[in-house]
Design an enzyme around this catalytic site. Structure first.
Site, short mmCIF file in Angstrom:
data_model
loop_
_atom_site.label_atom_id
_atom_site.label_comp_id
_atom_site.label_asym_id
_atom_site.label_seq_id
_atom_site.Cartn_x
_atom_site.Cartn_y
_atom_site.Cartn_z
N THR A 37 0.96 -1.20 -0.04
CA THR A 37 -0.02 0.12 0.06
C THR A 37 0.99 1.37 -0.03
O THR A 37 1.09 1.98 1.03
CB THR A 37 -0.92 0.13 1.38
N CYS A 40 7.59 2.10 5.79
CA CYS A 40 6.39 2.19 6.62
C CYS A 40 6.15 3.54 7.10
O CYS A 40 5.35 4.23 7.09
CB CYS A 40 6.17 1.04 7.75
N LYS A 72 17.52 0.60 7.36
CA LYS A 72 18.02 0.34 8.73
C LYS A 72 19.00 -1.23 8.62
O LYS A 72 19.06 -1.73 7.61
CB LYS A 72 16.94 -0.02 9.75
P1 NAD Z 1 6.27 -5.91 -0.52
O1 NAD Z 1 6.00 -4.91 -1.64
O2 NAD Z 1 7.40 -6.38 -0.07
O3 NAD Z 1 5.32 -6.94 -1.03
C1 NAD Z 1 4.09 -6.92 -1.49
C2 NAD Z 1 3.86 -8.03 -2.50
O4 NAD Z 1 2.36 -7.75 -3.01
C3 NAD Z 1 4.71 -7.60 -3.74
O5 NAD Z 1 5.43 -8.94 -3.96
C4 NAD Z 1 3.62 -7.51 -4.92
O6 NAD Z 1 4.08 -8.27 -6.23
C5 NAD Z 1 2.46 -8.35 -4.33
N1 NAD Z 1 1.23 -7.75 -4.85
C6 NAD Z 1 0.74 -6.74 -5.19
N2 NAD Z 1 -0.63 -6.81 -5.75
C7 NAD Z 1 -0.89 -8.25 -5.69
C8 NAD Z 1 -2.10 -8.86 -6.06
N3 NAD Z 1 -3.14 -8.04 -6.29
N4 NAD Z 1 -2.02 -10.04 -5.84
C9 NAD Z 1 -0.93 -10.71 -5.45
N5 NAD Z 1 0.27 -10.09 -5.06
C10 NAD Z 1 0.00 -8.75 -5.29
O7 NAD Z 1 5.32 -5.14 0.63
P2 NAD Z 1 5.64 -5.55 2.18
O8 NAD Z 1 6.59 -4.57 2.84
O9 NAD Z 1 5.14 -6.85 2.53
O10 NAD Z 1 4.11 -4.68 2.96
C11 NAD Z 1 2.80 -5.05 2.56
C12 NAD Z 1 1.95 -4.37 3.35
O11 NAD Z 1 2.08 -4.42 4.71
C13 NAD Z 1 1.79 -3.02 3.22
O12 NAD Z 1 0.66 -2.47 3.43
C14 NAD Z 1 2.93 -2.22 4.18
O13 NAD Z 1 2.54 -1.01 4.84
C15 NAD Z 1 2.49 -3.48 5.51
N6 NAD Z 1 3.40 -3.46 6.46
C16 NAD Z 1 4.72 -3.89 6.24
C17 NAD Z 1 5.66 -4.01 6.88
C18 NAD Z 1 7.06 -3.96 6.79
O14 NAD Z 1 7.96 -4.08 7.53
N7 NAD Z 1 7.51 -4.30 5.22
C19 NAD Z 1 5.29 -4.17 8.42
C20 NAD Z 1 4.06 -4.09 8.79
C21 NAD Z 1 3.18 -3.73 7.91
#
Ligand code: NAD
Length: 442
Positions: free
Chosen positions: A87, A261, A321
């Site tokens: 997101t 984030c 980080k």
């Molecule tokens: P990321 O970009 O690493 O992973 C997201 C994945 O989703 C990607 O591999 C992308 O190809 C896939 N994707 C996108 N649309 C899709 C769909 N329609 N169907 C299937 N796959 C799809 O993102 P992330 O860091 O894992 O973050 C995911 C969510 O979790 C975000 O909202 C983020 O804010 C939240 N979050 C992240 C963290 C963190 O430390 N990275 C911690 C807590 C919450």
């Protein structure tokens, strides 16, 4: 044992799916990035996260964890489906929920039994309502689907440990059966559970990140005051942080907060406040202090080396980080970009993030395999990310490789006296050396 589907196999989805398989569930992780999935099927991880590869391999081997490029496979026959797609921030600062929408439509398309849809992505308040109505509109089967908000609090660099030992689990749910299923799913973690309505759960996530961001900006601002008045911010943070009401976490000054984030979620909460016609000057200040921190540190470097044009600057650390290869919104990358824009020649090292940093910085930076190689012929050395391997460097050896004598320790890893003994002109962030004080207000 639950049959779980995970939509999105990035930092959150992959860790969530893998850890839930480790807890004994049958998990299928999907992603629209076919290359990512092909790699995972071969046991190749698309990201650096301590301890994750071992768990992925063990659970793949046991048959509890599998990967698919077909999102339908993560929906059909699954009783709990996690949405863990990205997101990112939109241009207007709000969170972009288009991937969450796509995932909801896919759930509606393929759902073939009673299902709980759990949103783990960080989303604007009321997204659970949106997902619910998208599924209700598009669904062709009569089976009940319940949407739950279950925000994730893991930190990159310690994601597996954080998932397995969370401070709390927040479940935003208004359906008794779904609540019972999630209580059962998470029971093995023995973590405190907070059950709320979905909107409150969504708010808890945004507020947690905005608070952490504000705390980091607070200590960065205090660091600048400390340097100006001759106090040492590390001791100030320890002394103030020892008060349980304050806490020592996120009290290390540096280049500012980054990553995928804190910046986007803090900005998103600020935008939500604006939209609701509620002032949020504190959030605005946290963001503007953060934006200034890289500029301020570049200015310190300029003051130390006397101009950047044609100077060679060694930069240690590019990940946002330590412990991760993630460079999204990395302040170290912003710092390097600024040096390059000012005409510096940058030689950089990072133990895990070289590939991702290379995609962002292109050929503007030369990467080297060892920190000592980065120091070769450099006018100044900057520690930009607090990797463990940068805490035990032989300073005298580094200094011997360099042309200049400046060590800008933007993570306060070294003792100023030891650095001086190794022949460096040392500057930390918010520390009481006469040099820091002289350069505190560029
Ligand atoms: P990321 O970009 O690493 O992973 C997201 C994945 O989703 C990607 O591999 C992308 O190809 C896939 N994707 C996108 N649309 C899709 C769909 N329609 N169907 C299937 N796959 C799809 O993102 P992330 O860091 O894992 O973050 C995911 C969510 O979790 C975000 O909202 C983020 O804010 C939240 N979050 C992240 C963290 C963190 O430390 N990275 C911690 C807590 C919450």
């Amino acid at each position: 044992m639950h049959r779980i589907g995970v939509i999105g196999s990035g930092y959150v989805g992959l860790v969530t799916g893998t850890c839930l398989a480790e807890l004994g569930n049958d998990v299928v992780c999907a992603d629209t990035d076919a290359k990512r999935i092909e790699g995972l099927m071969r046991g190749e991880l698309p990201l650096h996260e301590p301890g994750l590869a071992e768990l992925v391999h063990a659970n793949q081997a046991s048959g509890r964890l599998s990967f698919t490029p077909d999102v339908g496979d993560a929906v059909r026959g699954r009783n709990i489906i996690f949405i863990a797609v990205g997101t990112p921030a939109r241009d207007d600062g709000h969170l972009d929920v288009s991937h969450v929408r796509d995932a909801a439509i896919d759930v509606a398309k393929y759902v073939d039994g009673p299902t709980i849809v759990v949103n783990k992505s960080t989303v604007p308040v009321q997204t659970a309502d949106l997902v619910h109505s998208l599924i209700a509109q598009a669904k062709t089967s009569a089976h009940e689907t319940t949407v739950v908000s279950n925000p994730e609090f893991l930190r990159e660099g310690s994601a597996v440990v954080d998932f397995m030992h969370p401070d709390r689990i927040v479940i935003g749910v208004s359906h008794e059966g779904a609540e019972a299923a999630l209580r059962e799913l998470y029971a093995p973690l023995r973590a405190p559970l907070l059950v709320t309505d979905p909107r409150t759960a969504e708010m808890i996530k945004l507020v947690s990140n905005a608070f952490l961001a504000t705390k980091i900006s607070f200590i960065n601002e205090i660091a600048n005051i400390c340097a100006a008045v001759g106090a040492d911010v590390r001791d100030v943070a320890a002394g103030a942080g020892a008060d349980k009401r304050i806490g020592a976490a996120c009290m290390q000054p540096g280049l500012g907060f980054g990553g995928s984030c804190l910046p986007k979620d803090t900005l998103a909460l600020h935008r939500i406040a604006e939209q609701a016609d509620v002032g949020a000057p504190l959030l605005e200040a946290a963001l503007s202090v953060n934006a200034a921190q890289v500029r301020r540190t570049v200015a310190r470097l300029i003051a130390l080396v006397g101009g950047l044009r044609g100077r060679t600057i060694a930069v240690l650390g590019l990940a946002f980080k330590a412990g991760t290869d993630d460079t999204r919104e990395s302040p170290a990358i912003a710092f390097v970009r600024s040096l390059v824009a000012d005409g510096a020649i940058v030689v950089a090292h990072d133990p895990a993030a070289e590939e991702r940093a290379g995609r962002e910085l292109g050929t503007t930076v030369r990467f080297v395999a060892h920190p000592y190689d980065a120091a070769e012929g450099a006018d100044a050395l900057v520690i930009a990310t607090a990797w463990n391997e940068y805490t035990e460097l032989d300073l005298a050896e580094l200094r011997r490789h360099m042309r200049g004598d400046v060590l800008l320790d933007a993570r306060n890893l070294y003792d100023p006296l030891k650095a001086a003994a190794a022949g460096f002109r040392y500057a930390g962030i918010g520390r009481s050396s006469p040099l820091s004080a002289a350069l505190a207000s560029p």
